[in-house]
Design an enzyme around this catalytic site. Structure first.
Site, short mmCIF file in Angstrom:
data_model
loop_
_atom_site.label_atom_id
_atom_site.label_comp_id
_atom_site.label_asym_id
_atom_site.label_seq_id
_atom_site.Cartn_x
_atom_site.Cartn_y
_atom_site.Cartn_z
N LYS A 268 24.43 4.88 19.22
CA LYS A 268 23.46 3.86 19.62
C LYS A 268 24.15 2.51 19.80
O LYS A 268 25.10 2.20 19.09
CB LYS A 268 22.41 3.70 18.51
N LYS B 75 25.14 -3.57 16.59
CA LYS B 75 26.07 -4.66 16.32
C LYS B 75 27.14 -4.25 15.32
O LYS B 75 28.11 -4.96 15.13
CB LYS B 75 25.34 -5.95 15.90
N LYS C 123 25.07 -0.61 0.92
CA LYS C 123 25.61 -1.94 1.20
C LYS C 123 26.56 -2.41 0.10
O LYS C 123 27.58 -3.02 0.38
CB LYS C 123 24.49 -2.97 1.36
#
Ligand code: TRP
Length: 329
Positions: free
Chosen positions: A194, A197, A111
């Site tokens: 998959k 979002k 991240k």
């Protein structure tokens, strides 16, 4: 009954993959354990900084969880920031985990690398300490998580072991468990990925709160292949297999039975769209009712908050006592 804790961040809209892959099992599993579901809004602060947004998203997610069928008298649904014990225990966790351990967290490395030109908060780094507090506060036996979260459960166990060793037995050691496998829902425009979002475009994602017309449209435009045989074959016919999986999960009928009912892609697409609408429409209606009745929504949420607070307060006190902090005067 095992105490089971799952947490979900109120970021982004809930899509069909979240629902058929996980939420349906939360609902059907609510009687199999003493389940706690935290809406972890403080974790979302590591990446959200728009004023006002997080509160709305938290309320909407709560309404959606109830609309999907979580019963506040059975499952404990709570909001992390409403239980001040989370941040209080998180500090103690930060003092029980090392800089080196936090530095090895792959989620932090990923991240922070992805946000290279943006603000990387210290919260992103200490995030696992807050997550350890979430888990240990509730004496959770089991934490159902995907592979991306296993390292966070491991570090929670390491922290608990270290604390118990330093200060005496205080925390239950949690176990990461595989969530019961839900349906595998792929992106309608890219059926080898998959539904997620983080997809680059929304066109292959069906959101739980999409209106019926958009749902039908997204299914009609679903990517398939150029031959025309309806066959379940994930490697060679990922688009058709995805539609069959979604239709099966939405109707409860086995894929094998469905395959033989279709000879054309068009019918399969429109029936899958209709089956999904039949599942999500009542959820959307209930969601809208709850959003228009904030008093009722607050009442439902306060049932879970109170139960969570009662458990969390006892555990935090146990930790204070074990450390030997001066009792409140
Ligand atoms: N880190 C988890 C995620 O990104 C969310 C989370 C926060 C969590 N606290 C938790 C998951 C406690 C399980 C238990 O998905």
């Amino acid at each position: 009954m095992p105490r089971v804790l799952s947490c979900i961040q109120p970021t982004g809209s809930v899509h069909l993959g979240n629902y058929l892959g996980a939420l349906v099992n939360w609902v059907s599993g609510q009687h199999d354990g003493d389940v706690f579901h935290g809406i972890v809004d403080l974790h979302a602060l590591t990446v959200i900084d728009t004023p006002g947004l997080i509160g709305t998203q938290t309320l909407e997610l709560a309404a959606l969880l109830f609309a999907c069928g979580l019963d506040p008298d059975v499952a404990t649904v709570f909001v992390q920031s409403h239980i001040h014990e989370h941040t209080e225990l998180a500090w103690i966790m930060e003092c029980t985990v090392s800089f080196g351990e936090l530095s090895r967290m792959t989620q932090f490395k990923d991240k922070s690398a992805r946000r290279e030109a943006e603000f990387v908060s210290a919260g992103l780094f200490t995030y696992p300490a807050l997550q350890a507090a979430d888990i240990l506060l509730y004496d959770a036996d089991e934490v159902p998580v995907g592979d991306d979260q296993r390292q966070h459960i491991e570090i929670t166990r390491d922290i608990a072991v270290r604390f118990n060793h330093r200060f005496g037995d205080t925390f239950i050691l949690p176990k990461a468990v595989h969530p019961k496998a839900g349906a595998r829902v792929m992106d309608l425009q890219d059926p080898t990925s998959k539904m997620s979002k983080s997809a680059t475009s929304d066109s292959g994602l069906v959101y739980l709160l999409d209106d019926n017309a958009s749902i039908s449209r997204k299914f009609k435009r679903a990517v398939t292949d150029s031959d025309s045989e309806v066959k379940y074959d994930i490697a060679n016919k990922p688009g058709i297999s995805n539609l069959l999986d979604i239709l099966s999960a939405s109707t409860g009928k086995p894929v094998g039975e469905l395959v033989s009912q279709y000879s054309q892609y068009g019918a399969l697409k429109s029936d899958t769209g209709d089956a999904v609408i039949a599942v999500v429409e009542p959820i959307r209606t209930r969601f809208q009712e709850l959003m228009q009745d904030k008093g009722e929504l607050a009442r439902l949420l306060s049932i879970g908050n109170e139960r969570a607070r009662n458990v969390a307060a006892v555990t935090l006190q146990r930790a204070h006592n074990a450390i030997g902090l001066l009792p409140r005067i």
